[in-house]
Design a protein around this motif. Structure first.
Motif, mmCIF file in Angstrom:
data_model
loop_
_atom_site.group_PDB
_atom_site.id
_atom_site.type_symbol
_atom_site.label_atom_id
_atom_site.label_comp_id
_atom_site.label_asym_id
_atom_site.label_seq_id
_atom_site.Cartn_x
_atom_site.Cartn_y
_atom_site.Cartn_z
ATOM 1 N N MET A 1 17.885 -32.141 40.377
ATOM 2 C CA MET A 1 19.133 -32.674 40.914
ATOM 3 C C MET A 1 19.947 -33.360 39.809
ATOM 4 N N LEU A 2 19.272 -34.109 38.949
ATOM 5 C CA LEU A 2 19.965 -34.856 37.897
ATOM 6 C C LEU A 2 20.751 -33.913 36.986
ATOM 7 N N TYR A 3 20.060 -32.950 36.407
ATOM 8 C CA TYR A 3 20.704 -32.085 35.420
ATOM 9 C C TYR A 3 21.714 -31.141 36.065
ATOM 10 N N PHE A 4 21.442 -30.711 37.287
ATOM 11 C CA PHE A 4 22.406 -29.879 38.002
ATOM 12 C C PHE A 4 23.710 -30.655 38.211
ATOM 13 N N SER A 5 23.615 -31.912 38.675
ATOM 14 C CA SER A 5 24.834 -32.691 38.930
ATOM 15 C C SER A 5 25.582 -32.999 37.638
ATOM 16 N N ILE A 6 24.859 -33.267 36.556
ATOM 17 C CA ILE A 6 25.516 -33.503 35.259
ATOM 18 C C ILE A 6 26.301 -32.261 34.850
ATOM 19 N N LEU A 7 25.633 -31.119 34.875
ATOM 20 C CA LEU A 7 26.296 -29.875 34.463
ATOM 21 C C LEU A 7 27.436 -29.498 35.394
ATOM 22 N N PHE A 8 27.221 -29.612 36.697
ATOM 23 C CA PHE A 8 28.245 -29.234 37.658
ATOM 24 C C PHE A 8 29.515 -30.061 37.468
ATOM 25 N N PHE B 1 19.092 -41.002 44.118
ATOM 26 C CA PHE B 1 19.201 -41.736 42.855
ATOM 27 C C PHE B 1 19.640 -40.789 41.734
ATOM 28 N N ASP B 2 18.988 -39.613 41.649
ATOM 29 C CA ASP B 2 19.352 -38.645 40.617
ATOM 30 C C ASP B 2 20.789 -38.161 40.772
ATOM 31 N N LEU B 3 21.220 -37.960 42.011
ATOM 32 C CA LEU B 3 22.595 -37.539 42.250
ATOM 33 C C LEU B 3 23.574 -38.599 41.750
ATOM 34 N N ALA B 4 23.326 -39.854 42.077
ATOM 35 C CA ALA B 4 24.208 -40.944 41.639
ATOM 36 C C ALA B 4 24.289 -41.002 40.115
ATOM 37 N N ILE B 5 23.144 -41.008 39.463
ATOM 38 C CA ILE B 5 23.115 -41.080 37.993
ATOM 39 C C ILE B 5 23.747 -39.825 37.388
ATOM 40 N N GLY B 6 23.431 -38.667 37.955
ATOM 41 C CA GLY B 6 23.968 -37.412 37.436
ATOM 42 C C GLY B 6 25.473 -37.329 37.535
ATOM 43 N N ILE B 7 26.030 -37.814 38.639
ATOM 44 C CA ILE B 7 27.487 -37.799 38.808
ATOM 45 C C ILE B 7 28.156 -38.728 37.795
ATOM 46 N N ILE B 8 27.577 -39.895 37.577
ATOM 47 C CA ILE B 8 28.134 -40.827 36.585
ATOM 48 C C ILE B 8 28.096 -40.199 35.192
ATOM 49 N N ILE B 9 26.941 -39.669 34.816
ATOM 50 C CA ILE B 9 26.795 -39.074 33.480
ATOM 51 C C ILE B 9 27.699 -37.855 33.335
#
Length: 145
Positions: free
Chosen positions: A1-8, A83-91
């Motif tokens: 979820m983290l890396y997907f949201s960062i890339l997306f 949590f991963d979604l929140a952090i990923g969206i910020i990053i």
């Protein structure tokens, strides 16, 4: 979820900015909903609201530090998808604006609601991710009581 949201987020942000910069000229404004929402192409050489214009290197440095600190923090926490979604969206948002600053020397902004300074998807992601992060911690704190 983290890396997907960062890339997306970062890829969508960059694609929209390319579309805006290729189809509008600087300061051009196109009404989407007249007198409420326009697409307005600007170059933001500062931070939010254009403050501290001319401090590009400072913003590059701070963005890198924030991204690294968030990744370190995330790796030292109990993780879940929210949590991963929140952090990923910020990053993802920070990365989108960081790419602009490194590549162009400014950030491309285009969302114009006429009552607020012009902003972009990356800015929206940073704010949204921060709210999700706060909601997550309110829930964690309540569960720990």
């Amino acid at each position: 979820m983290l890396y997907f949201s960062i890339l997306f987020i970062s890829i969508c942000d960059q694609l929209i900015k390319v579309i805006i910069s290729k189809n509008l000229y600087i300061t051009q404004s196109i009404p989407v909903i007249n007198n409420f929402f326009h697409l307005t192409y600007i170059h933001n050489r500062g931070a939010g609201f254009g403050i501290l214009a001319g401090y590009k290197n400072l913003f590059i440095f701070l963005s890198i530090i924030i991204i690294v600190l968030l990744l370190i923090y995330r790796n030292n926490c109990i993780k879940n998808n929210f949590f991963d979604l929140a952090i990923g969206i910020i990053i993802g948002g920070a990365l989108g604006n960081l790419v602009d600053r490194i590549r162009l020397g400014y950030v491309i902004d285009y969302l114009d609601f006429r009552i607020w300074p012009v902003f972009n998807l990356a800015d929206t992601a940073i704010v949204t991710g921060t709210f999700l992060f706060i909601i997550y911690y309110w829930g964690v704190e309540k569960n720990n009581e």
